[in-house]
Design a protein around this motif. Sequence first.
Motif, PDB file in Angstrom:
ATOM      1  N   GLU A  31      -0.013  16.832   1.359  1.00 38.59           N
ATOM      2  CA  GLU A  31      -1.513  17.089   1.299  1.00 38.59           C
ATOM      3  C   GLU A  31      -2.067  15.754   1.280  1.00 38.59           C
ATOM      4  N   VAL A  32      -1.680  14.924   0.192  1.00 36.37           N
ATOM      5  CA  VAL A  32      -2.373  13.683   0.092  1.00 36.37           C
ATOM      6  C   VAL A  32      -2.050  12.534   0.693  1.00 36.37           C
ATOM      7  N   THR A  33      -0.821  12.531   1.224  1.00 32.52           N
ATOM      8  CA  THR A  33      -0.232  11.410   1.787  1.00 32.52           C
ATOM      9  C   THR A  33      -0.197  11.570   3.355  1.00 32.52           C
ATOM     10  N   GLY A  34       0.255  13.007   3.812  1.00 29.28           N
ATOM     11  CA  GLY A  34       0.674  13.258   5.036  1.00 29.28           C
ATOM     12  C   GLY A  34       2.293  13.178   5.031  1.00 29.28           C
ATOM     13  N   ALA A  35       2.793  13.116   4.036  1.00 24.66           N
ATOM     14  CA  ALA A  35       4.379  12.799   4.168  1.00 24.66           C
ATOM     15  C   ALA A  35       5.001  13.542   2.758  1.00 24.66           C
TER      16      ALA A  35
ATOM     17  N   THR B 223      10.082   9.606 -10.414  1.00 20.19           N
ATOM     18  CA  THR B 223       9.610   8.820  -9.706  1.00 20.19           C
ATOM     19  C   THR B 223       9.097   9.189  -8.550  1.00 20.19           C
ATOM     20  N   VAL B 224       7.770   8.847  -7.932  1.00 19.03           N
ATOM     21  CA  VAL B 224       7.395   9.419  -6.549  1.00 19.03           C
ATOM     22  C   VAL B 224       6.905   8.098  -5.877  1.00 19.03           C
ATOM     23  N   ILE B 225       7.687   8.377  -4.460  1.00 17.46           N
ATOM     24  CA  ILE B 225       7.158   7.332  -3.705  1.00 17.46           C
ATOM     25  C   ILE B 225       6.576   7.643  -2.368  1.00 17.46           C
ATOM     26  N   ALA B 226       5.646   7.192  -2.092  1.00 17.49           N
ATOM     27  CA  ALA B 226       5.082   7.848  -0.715  1.00 17.49           C
ATOM     28  C   ALA B 226       4.063   6.994   0.022  1.00 17.49           C
ATOM     29  N   PRO B 227       3.938   6.975   1.327  1.00 17.27           N
ATOM     30  CA  PRO B 227       2.978   6.038   1.930  1.00 17.27           C
ATOM     31  C   PRO B 227       1.653   6.439   1.584  1.00 17.27           C
ATOM     32  N   GLY B 228       0.954   5.169   1.392  1.00 15.67           N
ATOM     33  CA  GLY B 228      -0.450   5.101   1.260  1.00 15.67           C
ATOM     34  C   GLY B 228      -1.360   4.975   2.427  1.00 15.67           C
ATOM     35  N   ARG B 229      -2.472   5.010   2.125  1.00 17.79           N
ATOM     36  CA  ARG B 229      -3.661   4.610   3.052  1.00 17.79           C
ATOM     37  C   ARG B 229      -4.270   3.167   2.454  1.00 17.79           C
ATOM     38  N   ARG B 230      -4.216   2.103   3.164  1.00 16.44           N
ATOM     39  CA  ARG B 230      -4.706   0.829   2.618  1.00 16.44           C
ATOM     40  C   ARG B 230      -6.444   0.964   2.206  1.00 16.44           C
ATOM     41  N   GLY B 231      -6.551   0.534   1.082  1.00 18.12           N
ATOM     42  CA  GLY B 231      -7.991   0.887   0.731  1.00 18.12           C
ATOM     43  C   GLY B 231      -8.217   2.326  -0.169  1.00 18.12           C
ATOM     44  N   SER B 232      -7.307   3.254   0.020  1.00 21.49           N
ATOM     45  CA  SER B 232      -7.371   4.497  -0.674  1.00 21.49           C
ATOM     46  C   SER B 232      -6.235   4.803  -1.819  1.00 21.49           C
ATOM     47  N   GLU B 233      -5.713   3.649  -1.861  1.00 23.27           N
ATOM     48  CA  GLU B 233      -4.262   3.805  -2.818  1.00 23.27           C
ATOM     49  C   GLU B 233      -4.660   4.582  -4.158  1.00 23.27           C
ATOM     50  N   VAL B 234      -5.782   3.864  -4.656  1.00 22.27           N
ATOM     51  CA  VAL B 234      -6.011   4.425  -6.117  1.00 22.27           C
ATOM     52  C   VAL B 234      -6.564   5.949  -6.258  1.00 22.27           C
ATOM     53  N   ALA B 235      -7.341   6.346  -5.316  1.00 21.77           N
ATOM     54  CA  ALA B 235      -7.849   7.725  -5.156  1.00 21.77           C
ATOM     55  C   ALA B 235      -6.639   8.602  -4.779  1.00 21.77           C
ATOM     56  N   MET B 236      -5.617   8.328  -4.176  1.00 24.59           N
ATOM     57  CA  MET B 236      -4.247   8.964  -3.904  1.00 24.59           C
ATOM     58  C   MET B 236      -3.572   9.123  -5.120  1.00 24.59           C
TER      59      MET B 236
ATOM     60  N   SER C 276       0.760  -1.267   0.014  1.00 30.50           N
ATOM     61  CA  SER C 276      -0.078   0.019   0.143  1.00 30.50           C
ATOM     62  C   SER C 276       1.052   1.240   0.088  1.00 30.50           C
ATOM     63  N   VAL C 277       2.036   1.189  -0.542  1.00 31.76           N
ATOM     64  CA  VAL C 277       2.807   2.284  -0.884  1.00 31.76           C
ATOM     65  C   VAL C 277       2.479   3.170  -2.132  1.00 31.76           C
ATOM     66  N   ILE C 278       2.501   4.190  -2.053  1.00 30.36           N
ATOM     67  CA  ILE C 278       1.998   4.789  -3.587  1.00 30.36           C
ATOM     68  C   ILE C 278       3.370   5.086  -4.293  1.00 30.36           C
ATOM     69  N   SER C 279       3.177   4.406  -5.649  1.00 36.17           N
ATOM     70  CA  SER C 279       4.430   4.531  -6.475  1.00 36.17           C
ATOM     71  C   SER C 279       4.006   5.087  -7.799  1.00 36.17           C
ATOM     72  N   GLU C 280       4.511   5.923  -8.167  1.00 32.74           N
ATOM     73  CA  GLU C 280       4.216   6.828  -9.569  1.00 32.74           C
ATOM     74  C   GLU C 280       5.239   7.210 -10.367  1.00 32.74           C
TER      75      GLU C 280
END
Length: 567
Positions: free
Chosen positions: A432-436, A457-470, A400-404
């Motif tokens: 704003e989106v991830t808090g980090a 490359t962007v890596i940031a903590p995600g919230r489980r269940g909200s990864e796609v919206a983030m 559940s880590v955001i990677s773009e």
Amino acid sequence: MADSTTSKAPSTGTAPRRSWWGWGAENKALSDAECSALGRLLPGAPNAPLPVPDVSALALPKVRVEPPTELAPLMSDAPRDRASHTYGKAYRDVVRALRGDLSAAPDQVARPRSEQDVVDILDWAAGAGVAVVPFGGGTSVVGGVEYRADRHRGVVSLDLTAMNQVLEIDRTSRAARIRAGVLGPALEAQLRPHGLTLRHFPQSFEYSTLGGWLATRAGGHYATLHTHIDDLVESLRVVTPVGVNQSLRVPGSGAGPSPDRLFLGSEGTLGVITEAWMRLQDRPRHKASATVVFDDIVSAMDAVRAIAQSGLHPANCRLLDPGEAALAGVAHKGESILVLGEESAHSPVEERLATLLALARDHGGTPAARESGGADTAANTWRSAFLKMPYLRDGLARMSVISETFETACTWDRAPQLYAAVRSGLTEILEEVTGAAGTINCRFTHVYPDGPAPYFTVIAPGRRGSEVAMWDEIKSAAMSLLHEHGATVTHHHAVGRDHRPGYDLQRPEPFALALRAAKQALDPAGILNAGVLLDPAGILNAGVLLDPAPSHDVDDRTVSVRSERRE
């Protein structure tokens, strides 16, 4: 007289099975233990990875259309086939597959064996009101193979990988006629006995097709000169719903607008590319590589500009910023690293590499030590990390880590400002989106005399269940930043559906009018990859005009380019 020969496609043998949900081969994916170890390096990541669903237990939507008897041998509605053809390989695709969300699954997967099969499938689909999504190797990271229009009676994913032969080799002209469904390794295997190569190696090379490269104007691994597949095309053969388009095979022509340029980058919206005559090269025999260390990223950019404008055209000229260099394991003290490579089929390259290193030194670079025999450890380390990165991305998704990743191109006068603005603007968005603040890295994948192609490359903590919206929110913000600073929405990843908002801002309206007219003329029933490049407008579905005045929503997410964030 041309030496014209025909090659047979090599047997696939016991190749590892492709992952239906993530990148590449199943046996190369990170294990649960490796995913958990990766998560422990990132504050806030869950303790356990998302499980990989059992494909046989997935709740796939009911099949809505059945093929006619004569096409049935080409079609499959098996769960694994439908599941593996639902999405491409973007982060949001991987996360949704892991969650078992396959609501967009095609009804049928078609595997034509000949051009006539393609014609027959399109004829049936147009009459039946069935959408057709050309699939290629399925490596799209921009929503290019996911049906989202919801305006047809069914959906067929058109997988051309059974059409995988090099049909003819003209050794005299150094060209080949090649079927569009051939995967990169199979293509090179058929050219190798003739001492030839296409010399086009995108990161997706192992799992993508010639047709996919052509339809998306793919960029290859080589960093200068012939960077895109466009430059390697002699002629195309394309099946459209209204007929077959075959362009004249010549080395160059000034006869009006190029018919090939209409279909290059059309992403399966205007026709299905079935064959191409491609320009080849002799296989290189001489290779050398080196890395250069820079303490300052702006000085490194100046060095790369000097090299790009030198006319030397190195095979590799990749600049890694400090974060990217650390991620690849080639630097750990805040340095930027320039990876240089030379190659030739005809003569030694050490002298040319020495000239490149001298240019780098003139701008403050320090060449790294090379092993005996000319090998460059840092360059080899970077190359290995480059090939493993998609599997690492999938491991991050399971935690559940955001990677773009997103790539662009701009002119040299804007490059330092764009680099700083994207890093600053995305840091704000991530907080704003991830808090980090997350991690934002950059490398130059391709360079031209007039500008670079930065790849972020962007890596940031995600919230489980909200990864796609983030992920969607970060993607939207990234497109806004690129547009505001005069950079393209994509240099080589294509438009698909995820880049549509940025593409609509970048594309001139007179050209949009011409593209809409071409779509209506070539695909009057509106069956081909609806929603890519253009909104489905006035689709004639089995005699019923649907959506005569469509909204301008890009898809079900209604992504907007959020320029207001920067105001």
